[in-house]
Design a protein around this motif. Sequence first.
Motif, PDB file in Angstrom:
ATOM      1  N   ALA A 121     -11.145  14.847 -55.180  1.00 21.13           N
ATOM      2  CA  ALA A 121     -12.290  15.521 -55.793  1.00 21.13           C
ATOM      3  C   ALA A 121     -13.437  14.547 -56.068  1.00 21.13           C
ATOM      4  CB  ALA A 121     -11.859  16.174 -57.101  1.00 21.13           C
ATOM      5  N   THR A 122     -14.652  14.978 -55.726  1.00 29.67           N
ATOM      6  CA  THR A 122     -15.859  14.230 -56.080  1.00 29.67           C
ATOM      7  C   THR A 122     -17.068  15.139 -55.903  1.00 29.67           C
ATOM      8  OG1 THR A 122     -17.330  12.386 -55.538  1.00 29.67           O
ATOM      9  CG2 THR A 122     -16.049  13.274 -53.720  1.00 29.67           C
ATOM     10  N   GLY A 123     -18.078  14.952 -56.742  1.00 32.73           N
ATOM     11  CA  GLY A 123     -19.312  15.735 -56.596  1.00 32.73           C
ATOM     12  C   GLY A 123     -20.371  14.979 -55.818  1.00 32.73           C
ATOM     13  N   SER A 124     -20.027  13.771 -55.357  1.00 28.71           N
ATOM     14  CA  SER A 124     -21.008  12.905 -54.686  1.00 28.71           C
ATOM     15  C   SER A 124     -20.905  13.035 -53.172  1.00 28.71           C
ATOM     16  CB  SER A 124     -20.746  11.451 -55.111  1.00 28.71           C
ATOM     17  OG  SER A 124     -21.101  10.547 -54.089  1.00 28.71           O
ATOM     18  N   LEU A 125     -22.032  13.290 -52.530  1.00 24.11           N
ATOM     19  CA  LEU A 125     -22.050  13.375 -51.063  1.00 24.11           C
ATOM     20  C   LEU A 125     -21.667  12.047 -50.425  1.00 24.11           C
ATOM     21  CD1 LEU A 125     -25.251  15.315 -49.909  1.00 24.11           C
ATOM     22  CD2 LEU A 125     -22.882  16.014 -49.682  1.00 24.11           C
ATOM     23  N   ARG A 126     -22.092  10.932 -51.044  1.00 26.22           N
ATOM     24  CA  ARG A 126     -21.787   9.608 -50.495  1.00 26.22           C
ATOM     25  C   ARG A 126     -20.281   9.374 -50.510  1.00 26.22           C
ATOM     26  NH1 ARG A 126     -20.293   5.189 -53.244  1.00 26.22           N
ATOM     27  NH2 ARG A 126     -20.774   6.299 -55.174  1.00 26.22           N
ATOM     28  N   ARG A 127     -19.648   9.652 -51.652  1.00 23.31           N
ATOM     29  CA  ARG A 127     -18.201   9.439 -51.742  1.00 23.31           C
ATOM     30  C   ARG A 127     -17.451  10.365 -50.786  1.00 23.31           C
ATOM     31  NH1 ARG A 127     -18.581   9.391 -58.286  1.00 23.31           N
ATOM     32  NH2 ARG A 127     -19.089   7.186 -58.573  1.00 23.31           N
ATOM     33  N   GLN A 128     -17.922  11.608 -50.712  1.00 25.33           N
ATOM     34  CA  GLN A 128     -17.287  12.581 -49.808  1.00 25.33           C
ATOM     35  C   GLN A 128     -17.352  12.093 -48.358  1.00 25.33           C
ATOM     36  OE1 GLN A 128     -18.739  16.754 -50.056  1.00 25.33           O
ATOM     37  NE2 GLN A 128     -18.977  16.650 -47.848  1.00 25.33           N
ATOM     38  N   ALA A 129     -18.546  11.662 -47.926  1.00 19.46           N
ATOM     39  CA  ALA A 129     -18.730  11.232 -46.537  1.00 19.46           C
ATOM     40  C   ALA A 129     -17.914   9.973 -46.233  1.00 19.46           C
ATOM     41  CB  ALA A 129     -20.211  10.982 -46.272  1.00 19.46           C
ATOM     42  N   LEU A 130     -17.908   9.013 -47.167  1.00 15.66           N
ATOM     43  CA  LEU A 130     -17.141   7.784 -46.949  1.00 15.66           C
ATOM     44  C   LEU A 130     -15.645   8.090 -46.908  1.00 15.66           C
ATOM     45  CD1 LEU A 130     -19.199   5.329 -49.181  1.00 15.66           C
ATOM     46  CD2 LEU A 130     -18.661   4.940 -46.771  1.00 15.66           C
ATOM     47  N   TRP A 131     -15.213   9.047 -47.741  1.00 14.91           N
ATOM     48  CA  TRP A 131     -13.794   9.408 -47.758  1.00 14.91           C
ATOM     49  C   TRP A 131     -13.399  10.060 -46.436  1.00 14.91           C
ATOM     50  CZ3 TRP A 131     -10.652   7.781 -51.621  1.00 14.91           C
ATOM     51  CH2 TRP A 131      -9.299   8.137 -51.487  1.00 14.91           C
ATOM     52  N   TYR A 132     -14.206  11.026 -45.981  1.00 11.64           N
ATOM     53  CA  TYR A 132     -13.918  11.705 -44.698  1.00 11.64           C
ATOM     54  C   TYR A 132     -13.954  10.718 -43.534  1.00 11.64           C
ATOM     55  CZ  TYR A 132     -13.971  16.588 -46.321  1.00 11.64           C
ATOM     56  OH  TYR A 132     -13.670  17.779 -46.918  1.00 11.64           O
ATOM     57  N   ASN A 133     -14.839   9.713 -43.634  1.00 13.07           N
ATOM     58  CA  ASN A 133     -14.942   8.723 -42.569  1.00 13.07           C
ATOM     59  C   ASN A 133     -13.639   7.934 -42.441  1.00 13.07           C
ATOM     60  OD1 ASN A 133     -15.728   5.594 -41.903  1.00 13.07           O
ATOM     61  ND2 ASN A 133     -16.927   7.041 -40.710  1.00 13.07           N
ATOM     62  N   LYS A 134     -13.019   7.644 -43.575  1.00  8.62           N
ATOM     63  CA  LYS A 134     -11.784   6.857 -43.573  1.00  8.62           C
ATOM     64  C   LYS A 134     -10.549   7.744 -43.412  1.00  8.62           C
ATOM     65  CE  LYS A 134      -9.680   3.081 -46.311  1.00  8.62           C
ATOM     66  NZ  LYS A 134      -9.674   1.987 -45.338  1.00  8.62           N
ATOM     67  N   TYR A 135     -10.595   8.945 -44.003  1.00 11.54           N
ATOM     68  CA  TYR A 135      -9.440   9.858 -43.972  1.00 11.54           C
ATOM     69  C   TYR A 135      -9.857  11.241 -43.467  1.00 11.54           C
ATOM     70  CZ  TYR A 135      -7.513   6.257 -47.102  1.00 11.54           C
ATOM     71  OH  TYR A 135      -7.091   5.076 -47.649  1.00 11.54           O
ATOM     72  N   PRO A 136     -10.090  11.361 -42.151  1.00 10.86           N
ATOM     73  CA  PRO A 136     -10.621  12.633 -41.632  1.00 10.86           C
ATOM     74  C   PRO A 136      -9.688  13.839 -41.829  1.00 10.86           C
ATOM     75  CG  PRO A 136     -10.239  11.037 -39.850  1.00 10.86           C
ATOM     76  CD  PRO A 136     -10.003  10.311 -41.131  1.00 10.86           C
ATOM     77  N   ASN A 137      -8.391  13.594 -42.066  1.00  9.03           N
ATOM     78  CA  ASN A 137      -7.462  14.732 -42.214  1.00  9.03           C
ATOM     79  C   ASN A 137      -7.301  15.171 -43.673  1.00  9.03           C
ATOM     80  OD1 ASN A 137      -6.092  12.426 -43.012  1.00  9.03           O
ATOM     81  ND2 ASN A 137      -4.103  13.166 -42.317  1.00  9.03           N
ATOM     82  N   HIS A 138      -8.091  14.575 -44.588  1.00 15.04           N
ATOM     83  CA  HIS A 138      -8.013  14.946 -45.999  1.00 15.04           C
ATOM     84  C   HIS A 138      -8.983  16.084 -46.320  1.00 15.04           C
ATOM     85  CE1 HIS A 138      -6.184  10.946 -47.671  1.00 15.04           C
ATOM     86  NE2 HIS A 138      -5.501  11.447 -46.668  1.00 15.04           N
ATOM     87  N   THR A 139      -8.835  16.653 -47.521  1.00 15.51           N
ATOM     88  CA  THR A 139      -9.770  17.664 -48.012  1.00 15.51           C
ATOM     89  C   THR A 139     -10.477  17.095 -49.226  1.00 15.51           C
ATOM     90  OG1 THR A 139      -8.200  19.354 -47.340  1.00 15.51           O
ATOM     91  CG2 THR A 139      -9.950  20.050 -48.852  1.00 15.51           C
ATOM     92  N   VAL A 140     -11.807  17.232 -49.253  1.00 16.00           N
ATOM     93  CA  VAL A 140     -12.569  16.773 -50.416  1.00 16.00           C
ATOM     94  C   VAL A 140     -13.152  17.995 -51.115  1.00 16.00           C
ATOM     95  CG1 VAL A 140     -14.490  15.354 -51.234  1.00 16.00           C
ATOM     96  CG2 VAL A 140     -13.126  14.574 -49.299  1.00 16.00           C
ATOM     97  N   VAL A 141     -12.888  18.129 -52.406  1.00 17.90           N
ATOM     98  CA  VAL A 141     -13.401  19.280 -53.167  1.00 17.90           C
ATOM     99  C   VAL A 141     -14.453  18.818 -54.167  1.00 17.90           C
ATOM    100  CG1 VAL A 141     -11.287  20.647 -52.913  1.00 17.90           C
ATOM    101  CG2 VAL A 141     -11.515  19.105 -54.863  1.00 17.90           C
ATOM    102  N   ASP A 142     -15.327  19.746 -54.562  1.00 21.75           N
ATOM    103  CA  ASP A 142     -16.438  19.414 -55.458  1.00 21.75           C
ATOM    104  C   ASP A 142     -15.944  19.253 -56.900  1.00 21.75           C
ATOM    105  OD1 ASP A 142     -19.255  19.047 -55.856  1.00 21.75           O
ATOM    106  OD2 ASP A 142     -19.235  20.948 -56.936  1.00 21.75           O
ATOM    107  N   LEU A 143     -16.526  18.283 -57.587  1.00 18.73           N
ATOM    108  CA  LEU A 143     -16.141  18.024 -58.975  1.00 18.73           C
ATOM    109  C   LEU A 143     -17.396  17.695 -59.767  1.00 18.73           C
ATOM    110  CD1 LEU A 143     -14.056  17.472 -61.204  1.00 18.73           C
ATOM    111  CD2 LEU A 143     -13.744  15.187 -60.281  1.00 18.73           C
ATOM    112  N   ARG A 144     -17.694  18.494 -60.779  1.00 18.25           N
ATOM    113  CA  ARG A 144     -18.945  18.334 -61.529  1.00 18.25           C
ATOM    114  C   ARG A 144     -18.680  18.117 -63.005  1.00 18.25           C
ATOM    115  NH1 ARG A 144     -23.192  21.067 -60.647  1.00 18.25           N
ATOM    116  NH2 ARG A 144     -23.879  19.834 -62.411  1.00 18.25           N
ATOM    117  N   GLY A 145     -19.770  17.808 -63.713  1.00 20.66           N
ATOM    118  CA  GLY A 145     -19.671  17.642 -65.159  1.00 20.66           C
ATOM    119  C   GLY A 145     -19.706  16.185 -65.572  1.00 20.66           C
TER     120      GLY A 145
END
Length: 307
Positions: A121-145
């Motif tokens: 989970a992360t609400g940051s586009l940068r973290r999401q993109a870097l995570w997908y770049n390293k782990y393309p088979n993972h799921t990233v969900v939005d996290l706010r607050g």
Amino acid sequence: MAEKTIRIGTRDSELALWQAHTVEKKLNDLGYKTSIVAVKSQGDIILDKPLYELGITGIFTKTLDIAMINGDIDIAVHSMKDVPTALPKGIVQGAVLERANVLDILVHKGNPDFENPSTIATGSLRRQALWYNKYPNHTVVDLRGNVNTRMQKLQDNNWDGAVFAAAGLERINLKPENYINLDWMIPAPAQGAMLVVAMENDNYTLDALSQLNHIETEICTYIERQFLRTLEGGCTAPIGALVTYNEDEDTLHFQGVLLSVDGKQKLEINKTVDISEWKKLGFNSAQEILNNGGTELMQKIKESLKK
């Protein structure tokens, strides 16, 4: 001019209050009188939309800017990474405090095995993109607050982990035992630094703040934010940047990255230059990225975020 009480505006989250009290103590130690004024932010109220969908890059800073322009407060303290690269008319940078931990960390639920598909989970586009770049088979969900809210949401959901800025958790003693330093994740420009802003015509306050400024942090964050501004990222594109100063050699090391939202495309830059080149380092590095496919990639990102 008579001594005045410097009114410090802050959001009412625990981290924002910690930052305001830190600046208050530094000013008090120098002999200045201060008071804390809590201001509620739209970003804390609208929790159901991802930040980048609200069309405001500075959602957490906007409420405080308005309070300052209205004359309700004299200064505002921000996590510098949340501040848009262009400050509102009349508001100026008063001080950049010495930088804390720059890293992102993953807070996890125990023994994460990233070889298997995981949900992060992360609400940051940068973290999401870097995570997908390293782990393309993972799921990233939005996290706010705010930090406390996000920590609670991590406990309440069956996610494998969530990404946080280490500095925020360390400041309010929320950093748990079960975390991993994500040293491969290039941080947000100015991550770990605190920025204090004031009105440009308020000489008394600006003089006070100038005594809190940490020059090395100011230069490094200036370069990182110049890189961000030149790529025209606002706070919404997946952009990371980190500058480190090598005292022995008097050099600056620059790392920058621009990614597609899905993490499939990644444009990186790494260079070391003499300290004398600091003024244009962010701009020149961004130009290199733009000339190597960055212009097209920024266009794609803008279109994908409109959808």
